[in-house]
Scaffold this motif. Structure first.
Motif, PDB file in Angstrom:
ATOM      1  N   LYS A 108     -35.942 -52.722 -32.693  1.00 56.51           N
ATOM      2  CA  LYS A 108     -35.631 -53.876 -32.009  1.00 56.51           C
ATOM      3  C   LYS A 108     -34.978 -53.333 -30.771  1.00 56.51           C
ATOM      4  N   GLY A 109     -34.117 -52.357 -31.027  1.00 56.46           N
ATOM      5  CA  GLY A 109     -33.567 -51.690 -29.551  1.00 56.46           C
ATOM      6  C   GLY A 109     -34.421 -51.238 -28.615  1.00 56.46           C
ATOM      7  N   VAL A 110     -35.494 -50.420 -29.186  1.00 58.46           N
ATOM      8  CA  VAL A 110     -36.506 -49.977 -28.095  1.00 58.46           C
ATOM      9  C   VAL A 110     -37.331 -50.956 -27.395  1.00 58.46           C
ATOM     10  N   PHE A 111     -37.889 -51.916 -28.140  1.00 57.13           N
ATOM     11  CA  PHE A 111     -38.549 -53.036 -27.687  1.00 57.13           C
ATOM     12  C   PHE A 111     -37.636 -53.969 -26.733  1.00 57.13           C
ATOM     13  N   VAL A 112     -36.297 -54.443 -27.051  1.00 47.63           N
ATOM     14  CA  VAL A 112     -35.725 -55.200 -26.278  1.00 47.63           C
ATOM     15  C   VAL A 112     -35.361 -54.331 -24.927  1.00 47.63           C
ATOM     16  N   VAL A 113     -35.075 -53.016 -24.847  1.00 51.36           N
ATOM     17  CA  VAL A 113     -34.939 -52.514 -23.759  1.00 51.36           C
ATOM     18  C   VAL A 113     -36.093 -52.513 -22.916  1.00 51.36           C
ATOM     19  N   GLY A 114     -37.338 -52.133 -23.443  1.00 46.97           N
ATOM     20  CA  GLY A 114     -38.422 -52.091 -22.595  1.00 46.97           C
ATOM     21  C   GLY A 114     -38.758 -53.495 -21.988  1.00 46.97           C
ATOM     22  N   LEU A 115     -38.498 -54.506 -22.878  1.00 46.13           N
ATOM     23  CA  LEU A 115     -38.641 -55.954 -22.316  1.00 46.13           C
ATOM     24  C   LEU A 115     -37.801 -56.256 -21.106  1.00 46.13           C
ATOM     25  N   LEU A 116     -36.405 -55.891 -21.124  1.00 44.73           N
ATOM     26  CA  LEU A 116     -35.597 -56.284 -20.130  1.00 44.73           C
ATOM     27  C   LEU A 116     -35.821 -55.264 -18.845  1.00 44.73           C
ATOM     28  N   MET A 160     -31.113 -53.123 -13.548  1.00 43.22           N
ATOM     29  CA  MET A 160     -32.228 -53.348 -13.064  1.00 43.22           C
ATOM     30  C   MET A 160     -32.204 -54.036 -11.547  1.00 43.22           C
ATOM     31  N   LEU A 161     -31.135 -55.020 -11.502  1.00 42.31           N
ATOM     32  CA  LEU A 161     -30.741 -55.603 -10.403  1.00 42.31           C
ATOM     33  C   LEU A 161     -29.938 -54.834  -9.435  1.00 42.31           C
ATOM     34  N   GLY A 162     -29.624 -53.731  -9.930  1.00 44.90           N
ATOM     35  CA  GLY A 162     -28.669 -52.734  -8.788  1.00 44.90           C
ATOM     36  C   GLY A 162     -29.691 -52.045  -7.929  1.00 44.90           C
ATOM     37  N   GLU A 163     -30.917 -52.091  -7.887  1.00 43.51           N
ATOM     38  CA  GLU A 163     -32.066 -51.696  -6.944  1.00 43.51           C
ATOM     39  C   GLU A 163     -32.269 -52.501  -6.115  1.00 43.51           C
TER      40      GLU A 163
END
Length: 652
Positions: A182-190, A246-249
């Motif tokens: 779940k963690g890998v999936f949600v990190v990739g999704l975000l 992600m928004l920091g960029e």
């Protein structure tokens, strides 16, 4: 409703007292919680109802932290996150678990205690590091890296704790594997959403040019990311951090941070209030030796573990000690684990109370520990000199002498250095930004990495042989500290300070600055020079006017008329001088009096001008007699202007 009023009243009153005593606001919130909680005056009972809101404070804090961390920077820190963070959690958990077993706790209880004590406080540490500007130091980056891994480690601990009351290791392993997937999936999704969708959303919102919509979108994005990770069984704070990263960029980074800050600070305050409510003074008083002994033991062990792992990972001994001291307290997620373990009957009431008491006290001590971590780490490491690797890139063709030291190598500092080069004058710069120092060294600049407030760095820059120190920060508080440090080491060296405005001009001169150059006032003088020149005023007269203003310390440029967006907070009112026009009514006390007899200078206000009908007199003569309907334009601090106006009108 009464609960909220009680919390707000106590928080406002106690924070006000603590700030006047120059104590951290975090400590004030903890005391406020102790006061209004069920173990204090019992003004609040249903703390569970608003603990969920308090948790949003951590969510917004992690979002703003994410804004400061780009993905390349996180990848660059991977050796600290993995080599230090993972081992710190693992080794600390095993050590605390072993000690708990020695003191007669069951295996399940010992595991929970180990997990609780292995974690540190993300909320307090990051906030204190941000306020002190220490996030750019190596020790600050080390602390943040460990905290990031701890936030990830919270997830399996929250999963495992309820399972400790069940039988069967296979079900526990299966649950952990599912959580990892779940963690890998949600990190990739975000990551996908944050990289491709969110910048386009904010582009559309920004085009509308509505501040309210931008703020609402920021809040919505933060909460949606947190809700997504929570829905997948992960930490809400992890989702907020990923969204911020992600928004920091994006180009909206600084606006996002400004929008979220008020909500973050208020909800963080509420979080610390709820932590304070958990502390039972009776338990603290009944078992003080146990509480203090437990606190000292786990804090010392965590300091030693972080110190060992950081040095092993290649960090300096000084930074390793400082990072360990910063991370020695119990964390906010530890309280969540205590509550969960108590519900599952994994911890007795006595053990839970002892953990709560020692944890809250350790958190209350954290601001003091962080503020002194650097000084203590120098003493513990016996390293009273600047690290040699900071000096090895400094060109040493000849011994430094009769040179200029530039404190702060940003845009202003670099501009100064270019003009010094053109005149063949040697200089050494000092800056705390590692990227700027690295790129400047590659270009052959003479620059040292570190804080200009450190005596070791000033000595390394050759302060004893320098002919001038230029402080180019633009941050008044830091500048004053550097002035005091430089003046204590070299009483005679001239100090030139750049500041954004004239708020702290007097304080800087009192601290030992020879010249203070306020950007806003110098910019005004340059603009005035151009205006007068284009208006046909002779150049020689313009030069005389500008030089006279500088000689009089920008006397005519200090006071200004306040506007709708002028900062009128209590802090600003104590610093800034405003211009204010006072119309003398027909029955005003000042009518018939001369300016000399009124002695307005004793009230520490200055007369800018006197307007009488269509006539305006700049700097009127002291023998001028005031008349009805005269308008006096005065300059001074707001409270002094108010008292002077009352005196002129009523004679009071």
């Amino acid at each position: 409703m009464f609960d909220i009023l009680a919390i707000l009243t106590s928080a406002v009153f106690i924070v006000w007292i603590f700030r006047h005593l120059k104590l951290p606001a975090i400590l004030a919130y903890l005391v406020a919680g102790m006061l209004v909680g069920e173990h204090g005056l019992a003004w609040t009972q249903a703390q569970v109802d608003y603990e969920h809101f308090a948790e949003l404070g951590i969510v917004f804090l992690l979002f703003t932290l994410g804004l400061e961390f780009s993905l390349p920077k996180l990848v660059a820190m991977r050796h600290l996150v993995l080599a230090v963070g993972s081992l710190q959690v693992g080794i600390s958990l095993v050590l605390f678990m072993s000690l708990a077993l020695l003191f007669g706790q069951s295996l399940s209880s010992a595991f929970v205690i180990g997990g609780i004590l292995a974690l540190s406080s993300t909320a307090i540490v990051i906030r204190q590091l941000s306020e002190s500007g220490a996030t750019k130091r190596k020790s600050g980056q080390l602390a943040v890296a460990v905290l990031l891994f701890q936030d990830v480690a919270v997830v399996p601990l929250l999963i495992i704790t309820p399972m400790l009351t069940q039988e069967g290791e296979s079900s526990m392993m299966l649950a952990l594997i599912v959580a990892l997937v779940k963690g890998v999936f949600v990190v990739g999704l975000l990551w996908f959403i944050g990289k491709w969708l969110l910048p386009r959303v904010f582009n559309l919102v920004a085009q509308v040019r509505t501040d309210e919509l931008f703020v609402l979108t920021t809040l919505l994005v933060t909460l949606l990311a947190s809700a997504l990770t929570q829905w997948f069984g992960l930490s809400m704070a992890l989702g907020a951090f990923l969204a911020g990263m992600m928004l920091g960029e994006s180009q909206y980074k600084h606006q996002l941070e400004a929008d979220i800050r008020p909500y973050r600070d208020i909800l963080l305050g509420l979080f610390f209030v709820t932590v304070g409510m958990k502390l039972d003074i009776k338990v603290l008083m009944s078992e003080p030796v146990l509480i203090v002994g437990l606190m000292v033991s786990f804090m010392v062990i965590k300091v030693l573990v972080v110190r060992f792992l950081a040095v092993r990972a290649g960090e300096s001994v000084k930074d390793a000690w400082a990072g360990g001291i910063m991370l020695s307290q119990m964390g906010e997620f530890g309280f969540v684990l205590i509550a969960l373990a108590s519900q599952m009957s994994l911890l007795s009431v006595e053990v839970a109370s002892a953990l709560l008491g020692s944890g809250v006290i350790s958190m209350a001590m954290t601001p003091y520990l962080i503020n002194n971590a650097r000084r203590w780490s120098v003493w513990l490491s016996h390293d009273r000199k600047i690290d040699t690797h900071e000096l090895e890139h400094l060109p040493q063709e000849k011994e430094l002498s009769d040179h200029v030291i530039i404190c702060g190598f940003g845009r202003i500092g670099q501009t100064v250095s270019r003009f010094l080069k053109q005149e063949g004058i040697d200089f050494v710069a000092i800056d705390i930004d590692p990227l700027r120092v690295s790129t400047s060294r590659e270009a052959g600049e003479k620059i040292l990495f570190g804080s200009s407030r450190q005596a070791e760095l000033l000595h390394a820059a050759g302060l004893d042989k320098a002919k001038l120190v230029v402080i180019a920060f633009g941050e008044d508080k830091q500048s004053i500290e550097v002035i005091q440090k430089v003046r204590s080491l070299s009483p005679k060296v001239p100090i030139l300070v750049r500041t954004r405005n004239d708020d702290q001009l007097d304080q800087m001169q009192q601290a030992g600055a020879n010249e203070v150059v306020p950007e806003s006032l110098e910019g005004s003088l340059m603009l005035v020079s151009q205006v007068l020149s284009l208006s046909g005023v002779p150049f020689s007269r313009i030069i005389r006017r500008v030089q006279r203003e500088r000689k009089n310390h920008y006397n005519h440029l200090h006071g200004f008329f306040q506007g709708e967006h002028t900062d009128m907070s209590s802090g600003a009112k104590g610093r800034i001088e405003f211009a204010h026009a006072i119309l003398l009514t027909d029955d005003a006390y000042a009518i018939g009096h001369t300016l000399l007899s009124l002695n307005l200078a004793s009230r520490r206000v200055h007369i800018i001008a006197l307007r009488r009908g269509e006539q305006e007199i700049e700097e009127p003569d002291e023998k001028t007699v005031l008349m009805a309907q005269d308008t006096l334009v005065l300059r001074g601090k707001p409270r002094r202007i108010e008292r002077t106006e009352r005196y002129l009108q009523k004679g009071e």
